[in-house]
Design a protein around this motif. Structure first.
Motif, PDB file in Angstrom:
ATOM      1  N   ASN A  81      27.822  23.511  -8.002  1.00  0.00           N
ATOM      2  CA  ASN A  81      29.265  23.278  -8.039  1.00  0.00           C
ATOM      3  C   ASN A  81      30.052  24.395  -7.377  1.00  0.00           C
ATOM      4  OD1 ASN A  81      28.798  20.962  -9.656  1.00  0.00           O
ATOM      5  ND2 ASN A  81      28.525  22.323 -11.405  1.00  0.00           N
ATOM      6  N   MET A  82      29.430  25.567  -7.299  1.00  0.00           N
ATOM      7  CA  MET A  82      30.163  26.751  -6.864  1.00  0.00           C
ATOM      8  C   MET A  82      30.325  26.853  -5.347  1.00  0.00           C
ATOM      9  SD  MET A  82      31.026  28.480  -9.534  1.00  0.00           S
ATOM     10  CE  MET A  82      31.266  30.155  -8.932  1.00  0.00           C
ATOM     11  N   SER A  83      29.280  26.482  -4.608  1.00  0.00           N
ATOM     12  CA  SER A  83      29.232  26.793  -3.181  1.00  0.00           C
ATOM     13  C   SER A  83      30.356  26.140  -2.382  1.00  0.00           C
ATOM     14  CB  SER A  83      27.873  26.384  -2.601  1.00  0.00           C
ATOM     15  OG  SER A  83      26.867  27.203  -3.139  1.00  0.00           O
ATOM     16  N   LEU A  84      30.559  24.826  -2.584  1.00  0.00           N
ATOM     17  CA  LEU A  84      31.602  24.140  -1.822  1.00  0.00           C
ATOM     18  C   LEU A  84      32.967  24.703  -2.182  1.00  0.00           C
ATOM     19  CD1 LEU A  84      30.346  20.434  -1.847  1.00  0.00           C
ATOM     20  CD2 LEU A  84      30.183  22.112  -0.014  1.00  0.00           C
ATOM     21  N   GLN A  85      33.113  25.097  -3.460  1.00  0.00           N
ATOM     22  CA  GLN A  85      34.355  25.698  -3.912  1.00  0.00           C
ATOM     23  C   GLN A  85      34.643  26.988  -3.141  1.00  0.00           C
ATOM     24  OE1 GLN A  85      36.545  24.238  -5.735  1.00  0.00           O
ATOM     25  NE2 GLN A  85      37.867  26.052  -5.515  1.00  0.00           N
ATOM     26  N   LYS A  86      33.570  27.802  -2.952  1.00  0.00           N
ATOM     27  CA  LYS A  86      33.746  29.060  -2.219  1.00  0.00           C
ATOM     28  C   LYS A  86      34.111  28.799  -0.761  1.00  0.00           C
ATOM     29  CE  LYS A  86      30.708  31.796  -5.148  1.00  0.00           C
ATOM     30  NZ  LYS A  86      29.278  32.065  -5.412  1.00  0.00           N
ATOM     31  N   ALA A  87      33.500  27.736  -0.180  1.00  0.00           N
ATOM     32  CA  ALA A  87      33.825  27.390   1.203  1.00  0.00           C
ATOM     33  C   ALA A  87      35.280  26.958   1.306  1.00  0.00           C
ATOM     34  CB  ALA A  87      32.892  26.284   1.697  1.00  0.00           C
ATOM     35  N   ARG A  88      35.740  26.184   0.296  1.00  0.00           N
ATOM     36  CA  ARG A  88      37.134  25.733   0.282  1.00  0.00           C
ATOM     37  C   ARG A  88      38.091  26.909   0.240  1.00  0.00           C
ATOM     38  NH1 ARG A  88      35.752  21.291  -3.013  1.00  0.00           N
ATOM     39  NH2 ARG A  88      35.950  19.368  -1.817  1.00  0.00           N
ATOM     40  N   VAL A  89      37.742  27.907  -0.569  1.00  0.00           N
ATOM     41  CA  VAL A  89      38.606  29.090  -0.675  1.00  0.00           C
ATOM     42  C   VAL A  89      38.731  29.756   0.695  1.00  0.00           C
ATOM     43  CG1 VAL A  89      38.783  31.413  -1.668  1.00  0.00           C
ATOM     44  CG2 VAL A  89      38.131  29.485  -3.126  1.00  0.00           C
ATOM     45  N   LEU A  90      37.591  29.891   1.403  1.00  0.00           N
ATOM     46  CA  LEU A  90      37.624  30.499   2.736  1.00  0.00           C
ATOM     47  C   LEU A  90      38.471  29.659   3.690  1.00  0.00           C
ATOM     48  CD1 LEU A  90      36.576  32.561   4.885  1.00  0.00           C
ATOM     49  CD2 LEU A  90      34.674  31.013   5.263  1.00  0.00           C
ATOM     50  N   GLU A  91      38.232  28.337   3.690  1.00  0.00           N
ATOM     51  CA  GLU A  91      38.965  27.452   4.602  1.00  0.00           C
ATOM     52  C   GLU A  91      40.463  27.462   4.298  1.00  0.00           C
ATOM     53  OE1 GLU A  91      38.032  25.491   7.212  1.00  0.00           O
ATOM     54  OE2 GLU A  91      36.015  26.320   7.224  1.00  0.00           O
ATOM     55  N   ASP A  92      40.819  27.473   3.009  1.00  0.00           N
ATOM     56  CA  ASP A  92      42.229  27.496   2.637  1.00  0.00           C
ATOM     57  C   ASP A  92      42.887  28.780   3.120  1.00  0.00           C
ATOM     58  OD1 ASP A  92      41.910  25.084   1.500  1.00  0.00           O
ATOM     59  OD2 ASP A  92      41.925  25.757  -0.590  1.00  0.00           O
ATOM     60  N   SER A  93      42.169  29.892   3.050  1.00  0.00           N
ATOM     61  CA  SER A  93      42.744  31.163   3.493  1.00  0.00           C
ATOM     62  C   SER A  93      42.992  31.125   5.001  1.00  0.00           C
ATOM     63  CB  SER A  93      41.830  32.333   3.126  1.00  0.00           C
ATOM     64  OG  SER A  93      40.718  32.372   3.982  1.00  0.00           O
ATOM     65  N   LEU A  94      42.178  30.349   5.739  1.00  0.00           N
ATOM     66  CA  LEU A  94      42.381  30.219   7.188  1.00  0.00           C
ATOM     67  C   LEU A  94      43.656  29.446   7.470  1.00  0.00           C
ATOM     68  CD1 LEU A  94      38.784  29.253   8.338  1.00  0.00           C
ATOM     69  CD2 LEU A  94      39.863  31.490   8.429  1.00  0.00           C
ATOM     70  N   VAL A  95      43.863  28.357   6.708  1.00  0.00           N
ATOM     71  CA  VAL A  95      45.050  27.532   6.903  1.00  0.00           C
ATOM     72  C   VAL A  95      46.297  28.373   6.660  1.00  0.00           C
ATOM     73  CG1 VAL A  95      46.347  25.565   6.016  1.00  0.00           C
ATOM     74  CG2 VAL A  95      43.871  25.394   6.319  1.00  0.00           C
ATOM     75  N   GLN A  96      46.233  29.204   5.602  1.00  0.00           N
ATOM     76  CA  GLN A  96      47.385  30.033   5.262  1.00  0.00           C
ATOM     77  C   GLN A  96      47.701  31.049   6.355  1.00  0.00           C
ATOM     78  OE1 GLN A  96      46.426  31.551   1.408  1.00  0.00           O
ATOM     79  NE2 GLN A  96      46.850  29.591   0.437  1.00  0.00           N
ATOM     80  N   HIS A  97      46.619  31.522   7.027  1.00  0.00           N
ATOM     81  CA  HIS A  97      46.835  32.507   8.077  1.00  0.00           C
ATOM     82  C   HIS A  97      47.204  31.842   9.408  1.00  0.00           C
ATOM     83  CE1 HIS A  97      44.722  35.096   5.183  1.00  0.00           C
ATOM     84  NE2 HIS A  97      45.481  36.026   5.702  1.00  0.00           N
ATOM     85  N   GLY A  98      47.389  30.511   9.368  1.00  0.00           N
ATOM     86  CA  GLY A  98      47.814  29.795  10.565  1.00  0.00           C
ATOM     87  C   GLY A  98      46.839  29.902  11.712  1.00  0.00           C
ATOM     88  N   GLU A  99      45.553  29.766  11.422  1.00  0.00           N
ATOM     89  CA  GLU A  99      44.516  29.909  12.455  1.00  0.00           C
ATOM     90  C   GLU A  99      44.645  28.911  13.613  1.00  0.00           C
ATOM     91  OE1 GLU A  99      41.582  31.226  13.552  1.00  0.00           O
ATOM     92  OE2 GLU A  99      41.575  33.051  12.359  1.00  0.00           O
ATOM     93  N   PRO A 100      44.775  27.580  13.329  1.00  0.00           N
ATOM     94  CA  PRO A 100      44.690  26.634  14.435  1.00  0.00           C
ATOM     95  C   PRO A 100      45.782  26.873  15.466  1.00  0.00           C
ATOM     96  CG  PRO A 100      44.771  25.499  12.301  1.00  0.00           C
ATOM     97  CD  PRO A 100      45.077  26.937  12.052  1.00  0.00           C
ATOM     98  N   SER A 101      45.387  26.857  16.725  1.00  0.00           N
ATOM     99  CA  SER A 101      46.365  27.096  17.768  1.00  0.00           C
ATOM    100  C   SER A 101      47.244  25.856  17.939  1.00  0.00           C
ATOM    101  CB  SER A 101      45.661  27.442  19.077  1.00  0.00           C
ATOM    102  OG  SER A 101      44.500  26.653  19.212  1.00  0.00           O
ATOM    103  N   GLU A 102      48.485  26.093  18.323  1.00  0.00           N
ATOM    104  CA  GLU A 102      49.487  25.020  18.380  1.00  0.00           C
ATOM    105  C   GLU A 102      49.081  23.954  19.397  1.00  0.00           C
ATOM    106  OE1 GLU A 102      49.958  27.460  21.639  1.00  0.00           O
ATOM    107  OE2 GLU A 102      49.888  28.057  19.537  1.00  0.00           O
ATOM    108  N   GLY A 103      49.537  22.724  19.135  1.00  0.00           N
ATOM    109  CA  GLY A 103      49.286  21.650  20.101  1.00  0.00           C
ATOM    110  C   GLY A 103      47.955  20.973  19.881  1.00  0.00           C
ATOM    111  N   LYS A 104      46.906  21.770  19.627  1.00  0.00           N
ATOM    112  CA  LYS A 104      45.580  21.166  19.463  1.00  0.00           C
ATOM    113  C   LYS A 104      45.424  20.575  18.072  1.00  0.00           C
ATOM    114  CE  LYS A 104      42.883  24.326  21.698  1.00  0.00           C
ATOM    115  NZ  LYS A 104      41.738  25.204  21.670  1.00  0.00           N
ATOM    116  N   LYS A 105      44.957  19.345  18.021  1.00  0.00           N
ATOM    117  CA  LYS A 105      44.743  18.727  16.709  1.00  0.00           C
ATOM    118  C   LYS A 105      43.290  18.984  16.328  1.00  0.00           C
ATOM    119  CE  LYS A 105      45.638  15.883  13.245  1.00  0.00           C
ATOM    120  NZ  LYS A 105      44.828  16.761  12.387  1.00  0.00           N
ATOM    121  N   ILE A 106      43.105  19.762  15.289  1.00  0.00           N
ATOM    122  CA  ILE A 106      41.743  20.077  14.866  1.00  0.00           C
ATOM    123  C   ILE A 106      41.402  19.280  13.615  1.00  0.00           C
ATOM    124  CG2 ILE A 106      40.239  21.886  13.977  1.00  0.00           C
ATOM    125  CD1 ILE A 106      41.791  23.775  15.879  1.00  0.00           C
ATOM    126  N   GLU A 107      40.263  18.613  13.695  1.00  0.00           N
ATOM    127  CA  GLU A 107      39.805  17.812  12.561  1.00  0.00           C
ATOM    128  C   GLU A 107      39.564  18.732  11.362  1.00  0.00           C
ATOM    129  OE1 GLU A 107      36.264  14.751  11.865  1.00  0.00           O
ATOM    130  OE2 GLU A 107      36.733  15.039  13.986  1.00  0.00           O
TER     131      GLU A 107
END
Lengths: 228, 180
Positions: free
Chosen positions: A82-108
């Motif tokens: 149960n823990m592992s996917l949760q940890k991955a989500r935390v990492l991914e959420d922190s990326l979203v908050q830091h505005g990682e995706p470059s503008e214009g490009k739609k990233i899945e």
């Protein structure tokens, strides 16, 4: 008529088998040879997580990969974990908050999936044959769905059915995927069962270990320092 | 008295944090709860013993803080042990790589206790290797007391955390991506 069809099958079958064998030989030959891509588009990336330290090591790699190059990212962990996917989500959420995706490009968006385990910690090797078959069927389905171009894993039991199915799809020409195996840092003197299988079957494109003494023992492995 | 440091300073908490992670490791909990080990820790100047006992069934006995003996407290799980690690002066851990590296990265003295009841016990490999490199002390439940008596925290070598960049570079190179 029926005789004719039988005859055709008799002729076609050996031809098909030989073609498949030639293809398999080609795939094995090409595995481990660097890929040359002129365009710098993104690659569908499958990351196999696992409890007992595996996830932390995998996420340390994901953390330093270019996020819009290795995208979309598919995280797979055992159904009992149960823990592992949760940890991955935390990492991914922190990326979203830091505005990682470059503008214009739609990233899945990244996806999180669970897989039946081929072998629980402590399960005997004999009974794990049956559970491994179920895990393989589930893995085949997941790999078909994800169609990864890159697989990064470090040795939880779940990575074997995933890597084997990906390799079969490579032979069948369904999808070409590159497997990067980084043996867990916990393995100092001996490879894990997963690592040993992928090493012996030569299915990993790049096989990395985290201790120099292990690299000496398995000369086809690469040593690139420690992750942790 | 050398080694432990801070002995006899009144009012100063020196915490030993014991963690078994998500495992069941009664042999370790029982060992740290034994009079022998508690006395050894007290002699080294530690005042509090906090045990994260996980799925184990052996319940240690709570002891309130008083003069002449180490205070004991325990709990089963916590979502994050980071704060406990940070507040501790010594960590006694099971051999899971997660808690080993979390502790080493905080630069805290660490005794790793190998669970010999595990079937496929590859975990001792990591603990023994890191003990050879003097980053931590490696013990078994039955040798824990001797290790505590003999340990010299000054002899530990700080651990330099690893780096995932070389592996990321290798992946990029292989795929023909420019590395930056």
């Amino acid at each position: 008529m029926g005789c004719d069809i039988g005859g055709i099958v008799c002729y076609l079958f050996p031809i098909l088998v030989s073609l498949l064998l030639i293809r398999a030989a080609y795939v094995w030959y090409s595995t481990g040879k660097p890929r040359r891509r002129a365009d710098s588009e993104s690659v569908r990336t499958l990351i196999v997580l696992g409890s007992g330290g595996h996830t932390a090591e995998m996420l340390s790699i994901v953390n330093v990969l270019l996020k819009d190059r290795f995208a979309p990212r598919f995280y797979v962990a055992a159904a009992t974990d149960n823990m592992s996917l949760q940890k991955a989500r935390v990492l991914e959420d922190s990326l979203v908050q830091h505005g990682e995706p470059s503008e214009g490009k739609k990233i899945e968006a990244s996806q999180y999936m669970q897989i039946y385990r081929s072998r629980e910690v402590g399960q005997s090797y004999v009974t794990s044959i049956g559970t491994t078959l179920v895990a393989i069927a589930h893995a085949v389905w997941l790999v078909l769905k994800i169609r990864p171009e890159v697989i990064i894993c470090n040795g939880p039991g779940t990575c074997i059915p995933l890597c084997v199915s990906a390799f079969l799809f490579k032979i069948l020409g369904v999808k070409w995927s590159c497997i990067f195996y980084v043996e867990s840092i916990a393995r100092v003197r001996k490879l894990s069962l997963s690592g040993l299988l992928l090493y012996k079957l030569r299915m990993a494109d790049q096989f990395v270990v985290q201790w120099p003494q292990l690299q000496k023992k398995y000369p086809r492995a690469l040593y690139e320092g420690r992750l942790m | 008295m050398g080694g432990g440091g801070g002995d006899g300073e009144s009012g100063r908490r020196r915490i030993v944090f014991v963690t078994v992670g998500t495992t069941c490791f009664d042999a370790l909990v029982e060992a740290v709860d034994s009079e022998k080990v508690k006395e050894a820790l007290w002699r080294k100047g530690f005042t509090h013993l906090l045990i994260q006992m996980g799925r184990g069934t052996y319940i240690p006995s709570k002891v309130a803080a008083e003069d002449g003996s180490i205070a004991v407290d325990y709990f089963t799980f916590s979502p994050s042990i980071a704060d406990f690690l940070r507040s501790a002066s010594l960590i006694i851990s099971h051999a899971g790589s997660g808690s080993i590296f979390e502790t080493l990265r905080l630069g805290k003295p660490l005794i790793v206790v190998v669970n010999e009841d595990l079937m496929d016990n590859h975990q001792s490999e990591l603990a023994e290797e890191l003990a050879d490199q003097k980053h931590l002390f490696c013990a078994r439940p039955q040798t824990l007391c001797e290790i505590i008596d003999a340990m010299d925290l000054e002899s530990l070598v700080p651990y330099t955390p690893g780096d995932a960049l070389p592996v990321a570079k290798l992946i990029n190179n292989f795929l023909g991506f420019p590395t930056d």
